[in-house]
Design an enzyme around this catalytic site. Structure first.
Site, PDB file in Angstrom:
ATOM      1  N   LYS A   1      91.446 135.552 111.900  1.00 27.52           N
ATOM      2  CA  LYS A   1      92.943 133.594 111.999  1.00 27.52           C
ATOM      3  C   LYS A   1      93.957 134.017 111.329  1.00 27.52           C
ATOM      4  CE  LYS A   1      90.082 131.183 108.853  1.00 27.52           C
ATOM      5  NZ  LYS A   1      88.897 129.605 108.025  1.00 27.52           N
TER       6      LYS A   1
ATOM      7  N   LYS B   1      92.394 141.472 100.942  1.00 28.13           N
ATOM      8  CA  LYS B   1      93.261 140.337 101.102  1.00 28.13           C
ATOM      9  C   LYS B   1      94.430 140.508  99.883  1.00 28.13           C
ATOM     10  CE  LYS B   1      90.914 136.893 102.683  1.00 28.13           C
ATOM     11  NZ  LYS B   1      89.827 136.053 102.587  1.00 28.13           N
TER      12      LYS B   1
ATOM     13  N   LYS C   1      87.847 143.303 113.996  1.00 29.49           N
ATOM     14  CA  LYS C   1      87.620 141.510 113.651  1.00 29.49           C
ATOM     15  C   LYS C   1      88.109 141.123 114.168  1.00 29.49           C
ATOM     16  CE  LYS C   1      86.933 139.233 109.830  1.00 29.49           C
ATOM     17  NZ  LYS C   1      86.496 138.747 108.504  1.00 29.49           N
TER      18      LYS C   1
HETATM   19  P1  TYM Z   1      86.188 131.620 106.492  1.00 29.54           P
HETATM   20  O1  TYM Z   1      86.598 130.393 105.870  1.00 29.54           O
HETATM   21  O2  TYM Z   1      86.470 132.684 106.465  1.00 29.54           O
HETATM   22  O3  TYM Z   1      84.489 131.695 107.475  1.00 29.54           O
HETATM   23  C1  TYM Z   1      83.889 130.906 107.717  1.00 29.54           C
HETATM   24  C2  TYM Z   1      82.321 131.701 108.057  1.00 29.54           C
HETATM   25  O4  TYM Z   1      82.624 132.737 109.622  1.00 29.54           O
HETATM   26  C3  TYM Z   1      82.112 133.675 109.509  1.00 29.54           C
HETATM   27  N1  TYM Z   1      83.060 134.605 110.322  1.00 29.54           N
HETATM   28  C4  TYM Z   1      82.731 135.551 111.413  1.00 29.54           C
HETATM   29  N2  TYM Z   1      81.782 135.261 112.147  1.00 29.54           N
HETATM   30  C5  TYM Z   1      81.513 136.356 113.206  1.00 29.54           C
HETATM   31  N3  TYM Z   1      82.963 137.243 112.737  1.00 29.54           N
HETATM   32  C6  TYM Z   1      83.529 136.941 112.775  1.00 29.54           C
HETATM   33  N4  TYM Z   1      84.762 137.684 113.436  1.00 29.54           N
HETATM   34  C7  TYM Z   1      84.100 136.022 111.431  1.00 29.54           C
HETATM   35  N5  TYM Z   1      85.205 136.225 110.657  1.00 29.54           N
HETATM   36  C8  TYM Z   1      84.432 134.415 109.870  1.00 29.54           C
HETATM   37  C9  TYM Z   1      82.080 133.962 107.480  1.00 29.54           C
HETATM   38  O5  TYM Z   1      81.367 134.955 107.672  1.00 29.54           O
HETATM   39  C10 TYM Z   1      81.448 132.895 107.243  1.00 29.54           C
HETATM   40  O6  TYM Z   1      80.516 132.780 107.278  1.00 29.54           O
HETATM   41  N6  TYM Z   1      83.493 133.244 101.320  1.00 29.54           N
HETATM   42  C11 TYM Z   1      83.591 132.397 103.232  1.00 29.54           C
HETATM   43  C12 TYM Z   1      83.207 130.853 102.375  1.00 29.54           C
HETATM   44  C13 TYM Z   1      82.172 131.129 101.509  1.00 29.54           C
HETATM   45  C14 TYM Z   1      80.392 130.605 101.486  1.00 29.54           C
HETATM   46  C15 TYM Z   1      80.212 130.210 100.232  1.00 29.54           C
HETATM   47  C16 TYM Z   1      80.098 130.804 102.346  1.00 29.54           C
HETATM   48  C17 TYM Z   1      82.560 130.079 100.536  1.00 29.54           C
HETATM   49  N7  TYM Z   1      80.890 129.780  99.265  1.00 29.54           N
HETATM   50  C18 TYM Z   1      78.955 129.883  99.541  1.00 29.54           C
HETATM   51  C19 TYM Z   1      78.813 130.650 102.180  1.00 29.54           C
HETATM   52  C20 TYM Z   1      78.449 130.617 100.875  1.00 29.54           C
HETATM   53  C21 TYM Z   1      84.470 132.540 103.641  1.00 29.54           C
HETATM   54  O7  TYM Z   1      85.640 133.128 102.925  1.00 29.54           O
HETATM   55  O8  TYM Z   1      84.232 132.195 104.655  1.00 29.54           O
END
Ligand code: TYM
Length: 354
Positions: free
Chosen positions: A220, A115, A217
């Site tokens: 967005k 990032k 992957k």
């Molecule tokens: P974020 O907002 O990027 O994504 C949300 C969730 O979607 C999953 N994800 C995917 N799973 C499978 N294939 C993909 N291509 C894909 N893209 C996204 C992510 O793995 C996530 O589960 N850091 C986290 C948010 C967060 C969080 C937490 C999660 C903040 N605090 C505490 C768990 C526990 C994030 O940026 O997810």
């Protein structure tokens, strides 16, 4: 040996449209887990500031993730649905964790490297410290299980390292409070205040890949909208994107092993399996030997059957922002009570006067 009470926690950032990866990797699992578990699901709005500080539509984005949670079937009365910024204890514990985590640990985080890109000097301090806030999100509830996609695995390993170091460093302070629990980490007995979180990454689609390139992957930030299915896409868009999805010329194999070296086929079979609540083996026992000209229409029908009701419900919910805000206020109030209990215990363990 006792166990921590099982508690599920996960979060989704309010940045950009939700896509099929978010749904299959995370939100669909959230819904399944609520049947037999106590669950807390969070719209992590403070995380959204780490890569970009000013968001024109922050409130709409927060409401839209909340609407997706509700439309997918999460029950905000039995469980807790809230947004992070209404529970300041997350930030407070994150500060303590900033003092627990080592710079060497943070330097290993691959998502920060991705990032921050080439100009790392210009990345925010928040982006660097992000995984420490993520550990605090989970551990401020002493949650034990975290459903996420595969890309979050390293962050959860860091959360375990932070919990372990806190438990060790404060061992002699935790014992007299009686707040710790004897757990086993591998074969080692550990007296722990914070649990070792278990990532829940399994299932047929832990990493949903781009529809245009099975080695990348689904995300967005991909400039091509054809690379992903957005949760707000209408039926025509879903059909078009699956029809245009990259494939190879061969028929589908009958065994999972036959998907090796065929990333696009593997991805589409994984998506089908996750949408149908089946294994890849079950999908291949039905479609093995068939061409994509047969498989893709079946996948289009299934994707529309599963996603269209969610999209319709999301749109309906978004017309009543007052209702969504009330759900978040109620969830935040309940989350705050739990988080404050942990923080009082942490303050006592550290020795802060209160
Ligand atoms: P974020 O907002 O990027 O994504 C949300 C969730 O979607 C999953 N994800 C995917 N799973 C499978 N294939 C993909 N291509 C894909 N893209 C996204 C992510 O793995 C996530 O589960 N850091 C986290 C948010 C967060 C969080 C937490 C999660 C903040 N605090 C505490 C768990 C526990 C994030 O940026 O997810």
């Amino acid at each position: 040996m006792t166990e921590f009470k099982p508690l599920v926690f996960s979060g989704v950032q309010p940045t950009g449209n939700l896509h099929l990866g978010n749904y299959l990797g995370a939100i669909r699992k959230f819904v399944a887990l609520q049947e037999n578990n106590d669950c807390i699901y969070c719209v992590v709005d403070m995380h959204a500031l780490t890569a970009q500080l000013v968001h024109e539509d922050m409130a709409t984005q927060i409401r839209s993730i909340t609407a997706a949670f509700l439309a997918a079937g999460i029950d905000p009365e039995k469980h807790i649905v809230f947004n992070q910024s209404q529970v300041p204890q997350h930030a407070e514990l994150a500060w303590i964790f900033n003092c627990v985590a080592r710079i060497g640990w943070m330097n290993r985080m691959t998502q920060f490297k991705d990032k921050a890109g080439k100009d790392r000097e210009q990345a925010s301090l928040g982006l660097y410290a992000y995984p420490s806030l993520m550990a605090a999100d989970i551990l401020v509830y002493r949650a034990t299980h975290v459903p996420v996609g595969d890309d979050q695995k390293q962050h959860l390993e860091l959360a375990r390292d932070i919990a372990m170091k806190f438990n060790m460093d404060f061992h002699d302070k935790i014992v007299p409070t009686g707040l710790g629990i004897d757990i086993k980490v591998g074969e080692e007995p550990v007296h722990a205040y914070f649990p070792m979180v278990e990532p829940l990454i399994d299932g047929p689609a832990p990493r949903v890949m781009s529809l245009k390139d099975g080695t990348k992957k689904m995300s967005k930030s991909d400039p091509s909208d054809l690379s992903r299915i957005n949760l707000m896409d209408d039926q025509d868009a879903i059909a078009k994107k699956i029809r245009k999805a990259k494939t190879d010329p061969d028929a589908l194999p009958s065994e999972v092993d036959g998907l090796k070296g065929r990333p696009e086929a593997d991805n589409l079979v994984g998506i089908f399996a996750a949408l149908a609540d089946k294994s890849k083996a079950e999908v291949l026992s039905e479609f093995g030997g068939q061409q994509f000209s047969v498989f893709k229409p079946a996948l289009i029908d299934l994707a529309i059957e599963v996603l269209a009701p969610i999209t319709t419900e999301m749109r309906r919910l978004m017309e009543d922002p007052g209702h969504i805000d009330a759900v978040l206020r109620d969830g935040s109030a309940r989350a705050r009570v739990r988080a404050e209990k942990t923080m009082n215990e942490v303050r006592d363990i550290i020795g802060f006067v209160r």
